[in-house]
Write an enzyme that holds these catalytic residues in place. Structure first.
Site, PDB file in Angstrom:
ATOM      1  N   HIS A   1      42.612 -20.113-124.097  1.00 36.87           N
ATOM      2  CA  HIS A   1      43.492 -19.204-123.360  1.00 36.87           C
ATOM      3  C   HIS A   1      43.266 -17.778-123.815  1.00 36.87           C
ATOM      4  O   HIS A   1      43.272 -17.485-124.992  1.00 36.87           O
ATOM      5  CB  HIS A   1      44.963 -19.584-123.575  1.00 36.87           C
TER       6      HIS A   1
ATOM      7  N   ASP B   1      60.562 -20.831-118.176  1.00 32.49           N
ATOM      8  CA  ASP B   1      59.782 -19.628-118.500  1.00 32.49           C
ATOM      9  C   ASP B   1      59.683 -18.704-117.293  1.00 32.49           C
ATOM     10  O   ASP B   1      59.799 -17.484-117.424  1.00 32.49           O
ATOM     11  CB  ASP B   1      58.382 -20.009-118.989  1.00 32.49           C
TER      12      ASP B   1
ATOM     13  N   SER C   1      56.567 -18.209-124.483  1.00 31.03           N
ATOM     14  CA  SER C   1      56.229 -18.213-123.055  1.00 31.03           C
ATOM     15  C   SER C   1      54.801 -18.712-122.835  1.00 31.03           C
ATOM     16  O   SER C   1      54.552 -19.626-122.041  1.00 31.03           O
ATOM     17  CB  SER C   1      56.411 -16.790-122.504  1.00 31.03           C
TER      18      SER C   1
ATOM     19  N   LYS D   1      53.402 -22.847-121.570  1.00 28.42           N
ATOM     20  CA  LYS D   1      52.547 -23.133-120.411  1.00 28.42           C
ATOM     21  C   LYS D   1      51.315 -23.940-120.800  1.00 28.42           C
ATOM     22  O   LYS D   1      50.879 -24.831-120.066  1.00 28.42           O
ATOM     23  CB  LYS D   1      52.157 -21.816-119.729  1.00 28.42           C
TER      24      LYS D   1
HETATM   25  N1  URA Z   1      52.325 -13.446-120.682  1.00 32.34           N
HETATM   26  C1  URA Z   1      53.125 -14.524-120.588  1.00 32.34           C
HETATM   27  O1  URA Z   1      52.723 -15.547-120.066  1.00 32.34           O
HETATM   28  N2  URA Z   1      54.369 -14.449-121.070  1.00 32.34           N
HETATM   29  C2  URA Z   1      54.856 -13.345-121.655  1.00 32.34           C
HETATM   30  O2  URA Z   1      55.988 -13.343-122.094  1.00 32.34           O
HETATM   31  C3  URA Z   1      54.021 -12.221-121.738  1.00 32.34           C
HETATM   32  C4  URA Z   1      52.757 -12.308-121.245  1.00 32.34           C
END
Ligand code: URA
Ligand code: CA
Length: 433
Positions: free
Chosen positions: A82, A161, A183, A187
């Site tokens: 990522h 989120d 956050s 994911k």
């Molecule tokens: N990118 C994300 O996915 N979440 C955040 O809080 C900030 C950047």
């Protein structure tokens, strides 16, 4: 339990219990807790921070708020890479087939680009016929067969989120390490990764502009991952100037192909080998980083990485002739050289501003609804540290519009030339394990 008491506790700098975090996330997701109380808590977290245990609990509660992808039908250790987002970041296109060529399963869920950064799916769609609208069973079958597949966002992943991020965006609470880290990690975990390699960017084109902030974010995410049983490490890499030379969808596909053949830009190649080696080791396909790097380089040189890219494109409808003949992709009508106004060393190429210039040409989306032009973009002929003669081309603008004066002006404003010798920036600033 009352939300009022949870806000008070965090306001006063105390740690929240797992039950309190569950109460907050469940209640906020189902609408029992209103926006004003959730935003008060986010602001309290912004000022009072969270400890490692709270961060991990917050992450896992957000994972539980929605669907999760079950990748257990895929053999082997699924390692996800990522990136926190950058300009001209072509690494995913390269790393997918590259590590898959060593039998590391790559089951990638990707998104589209917004603003000055590009999205992997947009880039891949520059290959005629390529699509990511496959169902989950086909996705898993393809990863088992070819070791690599990319699917668009499916299911209702981490709704907590989504809702919280929207709220943070309008309450000045985006920029909080525990909130960003939870956050992003929620994911990745919901998408089914067993192990995670993070590429945390630092510099003008990055979400985190300073090294200190980037390092704090990297440490926070690595701590969360390892705490919840996902082997996680982070590389902190430079995003002061764009990565590689190409910015723009078809141009980046071409750059990925060059890199898979072993003749890509130096910085992009090096970053792919650095991230790729970590992925291969985490997947258990090499015993050391040196061994992994050697194997990756071998597959760039012997054509196996490129062959894997062709197989991957073809299996999702793409015209795989592209690996030998880039002209199957759309080409821009105008190619305009941006000539240096003076001689000297390139001192700065401001990454986010170049991303914006590419967006102005149509390569990226200003809003979610924008339609992008896959052929346009920028190709850097010079990078920071290079010497340039007055009149020589700094970069080539690939445009489908004749009038590009505003783009040229933006580019000139954001590329500086110095009479003093300039060093190329450090590419890999640090690693966090
Ligand atoms: N990118 C994300 O996915 N979440 C955040 O809080 C900030 C950047
Ligand atoms: Ca690039």
């Amino acid at each position: 339990m009352r939300m009022y008491d949870i806000i008070t506790k965090k306001r006063d700098g105390k740690a929240l219990t797992p039950e309190e975090i569950t109460f907050f996330i469940e209640g906020y997701t189902n609408g029992d807790i209103p926006d004003y109380q959730a935003s008060a808590l986010c602001m309290a977290i912004f000022f009072q921070d969270m400890n490692d245990e709270e961060r991990a609990n917050l992450t896992m509660e957000m994972v539980k708020s929605g669907d999760t992808i079950d990748l257990s039908a895929i053999e082997g250790i699924k390692v996800d890479k990522h990136s926190t987002g950058g300009v001209g970041d072509t690494t995913t296109l390269i790393l997918g087939p590259l590590v898959a060529s060593l039998d590391v399963p790559v089951a990638k869920m990707s998104g589209r680009g917004l603003g000055h950064t590009g999205g992997t799916i947009d880039k891949l769609e520059a290959v005629p016929g390529f699509h990511v609208e496959i169902d989950k069973s086909e996705f898993i079958e393809l990863v088992n067969k070819n070791k690599v597949s990319v699917i668009g966002q499916t299911g209702n992943l981490t709704p907590a989120d989504k809702k919280l991020y929207g709220l943070r965006d309008v309450t000045a609470t985006v920029n909080s390490i525990p909130l960003i880290a939870s956050s992003i990690m929620s994911k990745k975990i919901a998408a089914g990764a067993d192990a995670i390699v993070l590429d945390v960017k630092t510099g003008a084109g990055a979400f985190m502009k300073t090294f200190e902030d980037s390092k704090a974010l990297a440490e926070a995410m690595v701590a969360i991952g390892n705490r919840v049983g996902r082997n996680t490490m982070a590389v902190i890499s430079d995003m002061s100037q764009p990565l590689g030379r190409a910015i723009g969808n078809a141009l980046e596909v071409q750059e990925a192909i060059d890199t898979l053949k072993g003749h890509g830009p130096e910085d992009l190649t090096e970053l792919c080998l650095t991230l790729g080696s970590q992925m291969v080791v985490l997947a258990g396909k090499a015993d050391s980083l040196d061994e992994a790097r050697e194997k990756l380089q071998e597959n760039m040189n012997n054509g196996k990485a490129l062959e894997k890219f062709a197989t991957f494109l073809q299996s999702q409808g793409g015209d795989s002739r592209v690996v030998e003949d880039p002209s199957v992709m759309e080409e821009a009508t105008y190619k305009v050289e941006l000539e240096a106004k003076e001689s000297g060393y390139v001192e700065e190429i401001v990454a986010d501003e170049l991303g914006t210039a590419a967006m102005m040409l149509g390569a990226g989306r200003a809003t979610k609804e924008s339609v992008i032009d896959l052929a346009v973009g920028l190709y850097l002929n010079k990078k920071v540290g290079d010497y340039v003669e007055a009149g020589e081309s700094l970069l080539t603008i690939h445009a489908n519009q004749e009038d590009i004066e505003d783009v040229k002006q933006k580019l000139y404003e954001n590329i500086t030339i110095s009479s003093n010798k300039v060093d190329a920036p450090t590419l890999v600033h640090d690693m966090v394990t």
